[in-house]
Design a protein around this motif. Sequence first.
Motif, PDB file in Angstrom:
ATOM      1  N   PRO A   1      62.862  11.500  14.080  1.00 37.76           N
ATOM      2  CA  PRO A   1      63.361  11.676  12.589  1.00 37.76           C
ATOM      3  C   PRO A   1      62.826  10.356  11.773  1.00 37.76           C
ATOM      4  CG  PRO A   1      65.149  11.344  13.809  1.00 37.76           C
ATOM      5  CD  PRO A   1      64.025  11.564  14.832  1.00 37.76           C
TER       6      PRO A   1
ATOM      7  N   SER B  53      61.345  20.071  14.549  1.00 35.86           N
ATOM      8  CA  SER B  53      61.303  19.872  13.092  1.00 35.86           C
ATOM      9  C   SER B  53      62.638  19.196  12.932  1.00 35.86           C
ATOM     10  CB  SER B  53      61.001  21.228  12.416  1.00 35.86           C
ATOM     11  OG  SER B  53      61.225  21.008  10.854  1.00 35.86           O
TER      12      SER B  53
ATOM     13  N   PRO C  13      67.287  13.084   5.999  1.00 37.27           N
ATOM     14  CA  PRO C  13      66.631  12.072   5.077  1.00 37.27           C
ATOM     15  C   PRO C  13      67.659  10.886   5.073  1.00 37.27           C
ATOM     16  CG  PRO C  13      67.390  13.915   3.867  1.00 37.27           C
ATOM     17  CD  PRO C  13      67.272  14.346   5.145  1.00 37.27           C
TER      18      PRO C  13
ATOM     19  N   GLU D  86      68.240  20.765  10.020  1.00 38.95           N
ATOM     20  CA  GLU D  86      68.242  20.543   8.795  1.00 38.95           C
ATOM     21  C   GLU D  86      69.676  20.108   8.299  1.00 38.95           C
ATOM     22  OE1 GLU D  86      66.975  24.233   6.595  1.00 38.95           O
ATOM     23  OE2 GLU D  86      65.211  24.221   7.957  1.00 38.95           O
TER      24      GLU D  86
ATOM     25  N   TRP E  82      64.844  17.479   9.801  1.00 35.24           N
ATOM     26  CA  TRP E  82      65.043  16.975   8.246  1.00 35.24           C
ATOM     27  C   TRP E  82      66.462  16.414   8.137  1.00 35.24           C
ATOM     28  CZ3 TRP E  82      67.757  18.929   3.930  1.00 35.24           C
ATOM     29  CH2 TRP E  82      67.319  18.400   2.691  1.00 35.24           C
TER      30      TRP E  82
END
Length: 549
Positions: free
Chosen positions: A487, A401, A405, A381, A403
């Motif tokens: 990603p 996972s 952006p 993250e 994240w």
Amino acid sequence: MEVPRSRRRIRHSPPPPPPAQGCTGGDDLISTLPDDMLLQILTRLGCARAAARTCILARRWRNLWIHLLGLIFHDVPVGKVQAALTRVARRRAGMSVSALDIRLMRSVPPEAARHDEALAKKLLCKAVRLSPEELMFVLPRSSISKPGRRVEITMPCFLHATSIELDTYFIQIQPPANQILHALERLSLSGNIVDIGACLNQCPRLHVLRVTCRGVLPVLLEESLTALEAAVALGLTVSLLRIELELYSGGHTADGAQFASLLHAAARVSPQELVLVNSFNKYFTAELPCFPRTKSIEMWLFFVCFTQVTEDKFLALERLSLQHYRCTILDLDTMVARCPRLRVLKVNADRSAQVVTIRSTSLEELELSIDEGQCEGINIETPLLTQLKLSVDAASDINVSIWAPMVEKVSYWFSYKKLALMFGFWSLQSLRVDTVENYKYKDEGLTKEGKDACSQPPRVHVLCLQISAQDQSGPVLNFARELEKPPVSNFPILALNLNAEGHVLAAFVSRILGMHHLQTRIQRLKVVLCSWSEMSKCVKHCPCNEPKN
């Protein structure tokens, strides 16, 4: 016999224009310039050897290079540098130079290398006569083992020098003998430094220090670090502390307790940049202490696991790199949380970690490597991350996972150690996503021309699949789920590296292109057949021979 003349007309070039008033065609206009301008020209050559060769141009240029304010000798044999310095000192008696930069050429034969090192000692003594304000003296890096007594270099006294950079590689450096360097403000020492405290005591105005210790015994290293700690308390800034163990140190190595003691001693110095290099021959654990003023930490260590992290925060740390074999931090999440200003992180995950978690609001570049171990999940993250390099040797299905952006540049590589069946007998060996510059594919027709060219993204993502045909059975991999893990999801380019073993490919390739993750995004397809041969044939009653194929 009369030789016939050619009918081809000979065209004569037009005569040269007449010289300007006051000038004749043979005048050397450059040589008429004043000495200051000629010296500016020689300075821009960047090499005293090249400047000396200009003496062949005209008599006006002879010995002009001797009056350069700065003398640079790069990759020049030590004998020629010594002769040049002798000549300069004779013609410029009583005059100093602003800068003297000497980086000697490497000698390959051991006898010549040892002879050059002895000449290097004399060369430093000759450099004292020029009284430079800035001195850079670098011996060539050599891995040759030289017989006989080790050469030692005593640092001469440069009374007018404000900056000194001395790199003797593995040769031992001794401090100046009963001499005080009153003008020295910046010092960079690299080599076998055994008494850094004596050097500091003879530099009363020293403000900035860069030091690299090579092949120094751990006991002597601790003494040097204690001296540095005392100097830092008095206002000295250590911009670089680099420790290289086991290089020409007679086989001596540090055990776990000695390494931990050295690490805590370095933490008390807390340099702006810390570099540790070693090749331990056994595995041990250690605690990572806090470096409150350090901005960059780079460790090239073998078989070291930092199982504990101090509770104090690394308030200044912006870059952390642990990138050697089995050099890991057990709890990466806690370590990253203790670094509020961390921007660059390059680490290997420990094999015992089941879930690798990295959460940071400041991280901009991440390089993470996960070797085959007990990892079952990856959780990243990082809202400000722009560059990601993730390398995973997956022993089983791993939950991912990510994240990020704002990520722009990606290198995502998954290698499947065990049999991972996709469709039927086709097995996925590796999945890779790389970001490349868009101009690389202009010739292949991917980049548009004209008014649509500005709308093209500067970078594109390439999806590369390594697939082979396997006759063995195994667990079926959810290929659609694997495509969702990277990603980025937009892949204009698809590269298929297929080891078909003679099987029919059309139906399989068509099935991949028909997946909803790819069918609307692929603009370019590249298929490479690995180990293809006309003799390759599939087995009798192979599924690829069914009518639907």
